[in-house]
Design a protein around this motif. Sequence first.
Motif, PDB file in Angstrom:
ATOM      1  N   THR A  21      21.043   7.864 -49.547  1.00  0.00           N
ATOM      2  CA  THR A  21      19.722   7.557 -49.853  1.00  0.00           C
ATOM      3  C   THR A  21      19.753   6.065 -50.801  1.00  0.00           C
ATOM      4  N   SER A  22      20.684   5.848 -51.443  1.00  0.00           N
ATOM      5  CA  SER A  22      20.966   4.586 -52.260  1.00  0.00           C
ATOM      6  C   SER A  22      21.147   3.471 -51.260  1.00  0.00           C
ATOM      7  N   ILE A  23      21.981   3.709 -50.291  1.00  0.00           N
ATOM      8  CA  ILE A  23      22.561   2.794 -49.321  1.00  0.00           C
ATOM      9  C   ILE A  23      21.022   2.559 -48.451  1.00  0.00           C
ATOM     10  N   GLY A  24      20.300   3.635 -48.030  1.00  0.00           N
ATOM     11  CA  GLY A  24      19.156   3.465 -47.228  1.00  0.00           C
ATOM     12  C   GLY A  24      18.034   2.478 -48.009  1.00  0.00           C
ATOM     13  N   LEU A  25      17.931   2.942 -49.234  1.00  0.00           N
ATOM     14  CA  LEU A  25      16.950   1.977 -50.083  1.00  0.00           C
ATOM     15  C   LEU A  25      17.327   0.372 -50.263  1.00  0.00           C
ATOM     16  N   GLY A  26      18.694   0.514 -50.417  1.00  0.00           N
ATOM     17  CA  GLY A  26      19.347  -1.014 -50.545  1.00  0.00           C
ATOM     18  C   GLY A  26      19.236  -1.755 -49.260  1.00  0.00           C
ATOM     19  N   THR A  27      19.457  -1.119 -48.258  1.00  0.00           N
ATOM     20  CA  THR A  27      19.294  -1.813 -46.859  1.00  0.00           C
ATOM     21  C   THR A  27      17.637  -2.389 -46.638  1.00  0.00           C
ATOM     22  N   VAL A  28      16.744  -1.514 -47.008  1.00  0.00           N
ATOM     23  CA  VAL A  28      15.223  -1.907 -46.806  1.00  0.00           C
ATOM     24  C   VAL A  28      15.153  -3.040 -47.690  1.00  0.00           C
ATOM     25  N   MET A  29      15.521  -2.929 -49.103  1.00  0.00           N
ATOM     26  CA  MET A  29      15.386  -4.016 -50.359  1.00  0.00           C
ATOM     27  C   MET A  29      15.841  -5.263 -49.416  1.00  0.00           C
ATOM     28  N   LEU A  30      17.164  -5.156 -49.083  1.00  0.00           N
ATOM     29  CA  LEU A  30      17.961  -6.409 -48.662  1.00  0.00           C
ATOM     30  C   LEU A  30      17.446  -7.190 -47.401  1.00  0.00           C
ATOM     31  N   HIS A  31      16.777  -6.452 -46.533  1.00  0.00           N
ATOM     32  CA  HIS A  31      15.872  -6.951 -45.381  1.00  0.00           C
ATOM     33  C   HIS A  31      14.651  -7.414 -45.779  1.00  0.00           C
ATOM     34  N   GLN A  32      14.254  -7.096 -46.901  1.00  0.00           N
ATOM     35  CA  GLN A  32      12.644  -7.695 -47.626  1.00  0.00           C
ATOM     36  C   GLN A  32      13.148  -8.756 -48.625  1.00  0.00           C
ATOM     37  N   GLY A  33      14.505  -9.124 -48.594  1.00  0.00           N
ATOM     38  CA  GLY A  33      14.992 -10.443 -49.428  1.00  0.00           C
ATOM     39  C   GLY A  33      14.796  -9.831 -50.851  1.00  0.00           C
ATOM     40  N   LYS A  34      14.706  -8.884 -51.169  1.00  0.00           N
ATOM     41  CA  LYS A  34      14.642  -8.314 -52.806  1.00  0.00           C
ATOM     42  C   LYS A  34      16.276  -8.062 -53.053  1.00  0.00           C
ATOM     43  N   THR A  35      17.057  -9.097 -53.255  1.00  0.00           N
ATOM     44  CA  THR A  35      18.602  -8.832 -53.309  1.00  0.00           C
ATOM     45  C   THR A  35      18.806  -8.335 -54.689  1.00  0.00           C
ATOM     46  N   GLY A  36      17.973  -8.347 -55.731  1.00  0.00           N
ATOM     47  CA  GLY A  36      18.341  -8.048 -57.037  1.00  0.00           C
ATOM     48  C   GLY A  36      18.385  -6.301 -56.870  1.00  0.00           C
ATOM     49  N   GLU A  37      17.269  -5.825 -56.564  1.00  0.00           N
ATOM     50  CA  GLU A  37      16.943  -4.306 -56.121  1.00  0.00           C
ATOM     51  C   GLU A  37      18.054  -3.946 -55.211  1.00  0.00           C
ATOM     52  N   ALA A  38      18.378  -4.541 -54.089  1.00  0.00           N
ATOM     53  CA  ALA A  38      19.233  -4.146 -53.143  1.00  0.00           C
ATOM     54  C   ALA A  38      20.752  -3.996 -53.848  1.00  0.00           C
ATOM     55  N   ARG A  39      20.977  -4.915 -54.817  1.00  0.00           N
ATOM     56  CA  ARG A  39      22.102  -4.814 -55.422  1.00  0.00           C
ATOM     57  C   ARG A  39      22.606  -3.647 -56.250  1.00  0.00           C
ATOM     58  N   ARG A  40      21.349  -3.454 -56.865  1.00  0.00           N
ATOM     59  CA  ARG A  40      21.202  -2.314 -57.822  1.00  0.00           C
ATOM     60  C   ARG A  40      21.489  -0.924 -57.030  1.00  0.00           C
ATOM     61  N   TYR A  41      21.002  -0.616 -55.717  1.00  0.00           N
ATOM     62  CA  TYR A  41      21.113   0.564 -55.097  1.00  0.00           C
ATOM     63  C   TYR A  41      22.392   0.451 -54.344  1.00  0.00           C
ATOM     64  N   PHE A  42      23.031  -0.479 -53.987  1.00  0.00           N
ATOM     65  CA  PHE A  42      24.338  -0.539 -53.586  1.00  0.00           C
ATOM     66  C   PHE A  42      25.501  -0.263 -54.422  1.00  0.00           C
ATOM     67  N   GLN A  43      25.249  -0.659 -55.635  1.00  0.00           N
ATOM     68  CA  GLN A  43      26.200  -0.404 -56.823  1.00  0.00           C
ATOM     69  C   GLN A  43      26.149   1.085 -57.131  1.00  0.00           C
ATOM     70  N   GLU A  44      24.865   1.559 -57.056  1.00  0.00           N
ATOM     71  CA  GLU A  44      24.708   3.062 -57.366  1.00  0.00           C
ATOM     72  C   GLU A  44      25.584   3.629 -56.138  1.00  0.00           C
ATOM     73  N   ALA A  45      25.266   3.336 -55.053  1.00  0.00           N
ATOM     74  CA  ALA A  45      26.078   4.218 -54.014  1.00  0.00           C
ATOM     75  C   ALA A  45      27.595   3.987 -53.959  1.00  0.00           C
ATOM     76  N   LEU A  46      28.169   2.714 -54.545  1.00  0.00           N
ATOM     77  CA  LEU A  46      29.407   2.571 -54.564  1.00  0.00           C
ATOM     78  C   LEU A  46      30.123   3.432 -55.603  1.00  0.00           C
ATOM     79  N   ALA A  47      29.367   3.513 -56.595  1.00  0.00           N
ATOM     80  CA  ALA A  47      29.915   4.247 -57.675  1.00  0.00           C
ATOM     81  C   ALA A  47      30.185   5.789 -57.464  1.00  0.00           C
ATOM     82  N   ALA A  48      29.124   6.398 -56.798  1.00  0.00           N
ATOM     83  CA  ALA A  48      29.181   7.698 -56.071  1.00  0.00           C
ATOM     84  C   ALA A  48      30.032   7.821 -55.102  1.00  0.00           C
TER      85      ALA A  48
END
Length: 229
Positions: A21-48
């Motif tokens: 779900t973190s990757i899914g949210l990050g992908t949505v944020m990235l498509h929307q150009g919200k790179t800061g939020e996308a980065r946070r979600y991807f980092q959470e996913a990476l840690a898990a």
Amino acid sequence: MYTEARALTQESGDREFWAGTSIGLGTVMLHQGKTGEARRYFQEALAALTTMGDTGSAADCQIKLATIDNDEGRFAEAEKVGRVVAGDAERAGNSDLEASGLSVLAEALLAQHKTDELASALDRIAGLAARIDQGSLSLGAFINASRLLARTGRLGEATRLTARLTPVVRKRGTASEKFDLELVLGMIELSSGKNAAGRSRLEQLEKQARGKGFELVARKVSSALSAGQ
């Protein structure tokens, strides 16, 4: 959808689903150009994923973070990740992940004017193109490679790679991949002297992408129109 799923997953402690779900949210944020939020979600996913020992999915997550690095101008960081992921994937025989790593690497090399290494990276991606017809999960990497081929004047190769991609992407590509493909087609038209057709395609694409919330690709289209390529 992803937000509700994350809430339920957090309660259950399911790390795998949490990462998804973190990757899914990050992908949505990235498509929307919200790179800061996308980065946070991807980092959470990476840690898990790292905690779970899922090295393949973790590497894919690193590629997503490196894509953001490229978008935000941190090219040296993106280059490092691309090299490591592409090398590890090649040794493991994971062609899809190798293509993704090379795509990120090539983007970073272009930005840093490392032309010889860029040519080599693009050659390596082209050598993996058979995967397009074999159910590749990295269509975006090949689309990006065709865009970089067009940008670097290798129009013949860009045209051939795009021709191979077009029926596959139109049949099973994501909305983002379809937008990215149209961007490449427009760039090839502009670079081939078909200015009216290219500009018309890109102007329509920019309008459609913004209308559907794909701000990241809309920015790429705007840059291509401004550059006239």
